[in-house]
Design a protein around this motif. Sequence first.
Motif, mmCIF file in Angstrom:
data_model
loop_
_atom_site.group_PDB
_atom_site.id
_atom_site.type_symbol
_atom_site.label_atom_id
_atom_site.label_comp_id
_atom_site.label_asym_id
_atom_site.label_seq_id
_atom_site.Cartn_x
_atom_site.Cartn_y
_atom_site.Cartn_z
ATOM 1 N N GLY A 67 -3.649 -2.655 5.343
ATOM 2 C CA GLY A 67 -2.479 -2.769 6.184
ATOM 3 C C GLY A 67 -1.570 -3.897 5.730
ATOM 4 O O GLY A 67 -0.350 -3.744 5.691
ATOM 5 N N VAL A 68 -2.192 -5.026 5.364
ATOM 6 C CA VAL A 68 -1.407 -6.161 4.882
ATOM 7 C C VAL A 68 -0.721 -5.819 3.573
ATOM 8 O O VAL A 68 0.450 -6.148 3.360
ATOM 9 N N GLU A 69 -1.422 -5.128 2.674
ATOM 10 C CA GLU A 69 -0.843 -4.761 1.378
ATOM 11 C C GLU A 69 0.317 -3.796 1.549
ATOM 12 O O GLU A 69 1.364 -3.943 0.906
ATOM 13 N N ASP A 70 0.157 -2.807 2.437
ATOM 14 C CA ASP A 70 1.245 -1.859 2.687
ATOM 15 C C ASP A 70 2.458 -2.568 3.269
ATOM 16 O O ASP A 70 3.599 -2.261 2.905
ATOM 17 N N GLN A 71 2.213 -3.510 4.175
ATOM 18 C CA GLN A 71 3.320 -4.260 4.771
ATOM 19 C C GLN A 71 4.051 -5.085 3.716
ATOM 20 O O GLN A 71 5.277 -5.179 3.719
ATOM 21 N N ALA A 72 3.279 -5.681 2.795
ATOM 22 C CA ALA A 72 3.883 -6.486 1.725
ATOM 23 C C ALA A 72 4.762 -5.610 0.833
ATOM 24 O O ALA A 72 5.854 -6.028 0.425
ATOM 25 N N LYS A 73 4.316 -4.393 0.520
ATOM 26 C CA LYS A 73 5.106 -3.489 -0.316
ATOM 27 C C LYS A 73 6.372 -3.028 0.408
ATOM 28 O O LYS A 73 7.442 -2.888 -0.189
ATOM 29 N N TYR A 74 6.248 -2.811 1.712
ATOM 30 C CA TYR A 74 7.399 -2.430 2.527
ATOM 31 C C TYR A 74 8.431 -3.556 2.552
ATOM 32 O O TYR A 74 9.628 -3.329 2.348
ATOM 33 N N ASP A 75 7.948 -4.781 2.783
ATOM 34 C CA ASP A 75 8.847 -5.939 2.814
ATOM 35 C C ASP A 75 9.517 -6.153 1.451
ATOM 36 O O ASP A 75 10.698 -6.506 1.377
ATOM 37 N N ASP A 111 7.028 8.578 5.294
ATOM 38 C CA ASP A 111 7.153 7.131 5.089
ATOM 39 C C ASP A 111 8.339 6.750 4.201
ATOM 40 O O ASP A 111 8.383 5.649 3.669
ATOM 41 N N TYR A 165 11.820 5.241 3.115
ATOM 42 C CA TYR A 165 12.566 4.123 3.695
ATOM 43 C C TYR A 165 13.917 3.984 2.991
ATOM 44 O O TYR A 165 13.962 3.956 1.763
#
Length: 336
Positions: free
Chosen positions: A34-42, A186, A188
């Motif tokens: 979850g943290v890795e996906d959030q980092a890629k999104y950011d 997903d 963006y």
Amino acid sequence: MGTRCASGFSLLEMLLVLFLIGLMASAGLMLTEGVEDQAKYDETKRRMELMRRAIVGDPARTVNGGPEISGFVADMGRLPGCLAELLETGAEETPATDPRTFESPCDNTVTLTEWHIDANTGIASGWRGPYLQVMPDRDGARRFRDGYGNDDNSKNFGWNYSAVDSVVRVQSAGVNGIFDGAVYVDDYPAGATLSVVPALVNERDYLVDLQGWRGRILFRNTNTASALPNGSAVQLKLRLHYLDETGNAQSTDSDNFELASGAVPKNDSRYFDEITFPDSAPTIPWGVRSVQVLCNDIDEHVFDGNCDAEFENTFRTLALLPYIQPTTFHFIWDIQ
């Protein structure tokens, strides 16, 4: 002798401990993903903002008290045809030209001219990238992918990109690397098609409406012999040289204005009435452009205190900013 009791874990207890360790490991892995996906999104969002600044700059930033003029549009007068134009030019055109010209990496029928100042218009323009700073890949090519590393080996590096009707839209395929279309997963920013995605750049970010544009000129007389102009009053106009939305040099004139005889004493300077542009004036891309004060006569002499003879082709520069700028301008014109 008494008996010694053996101690230790039973098989059931061992299985329970292993189960709990596995459960904790799975939970930790899920949290890490979850943290890795959030980092890629950011990172994808950050790269889209970098892309926006590469195209239209950041007029809110200042340099020496003035707005920073930067970005592809300010240099080229148009939106990039693809994202590769923000990173590189294509092959140099032959025979060699001065200034040098290159094929666009988006379309080899489109020409990119290197940064130069045009002697006929005074406009400084041309490609002076890269506008995005990225390290080259192992093959030496520079690519600007999204935060997920998507890449379709196109000139848009895996992004969905369009520049139509003065609007730029960009979309990432997201974590699954697929543009999901109507069945949104997903992508963006979210949108079934690129045409409904919120604009990354719109016309208010880089276009200047000259209708009703107005300002004042400080006429500075550096002549020590006599006050100028001599004789009767002169009819003048302000000519603005600019790049249109296709990147071609154009010009437009202000309404005519009058300067009275002897209006500027020797070794002195004066502001005069406000200068206006007509309702027919165009909407043009922002950037540093050039201006001339011309005599409103048949030969359109460059004004140098009188309208009797043309002197050197003199220009002054003027910064045109998008909608955040005030609708007035000021600059100095020397009478020599």
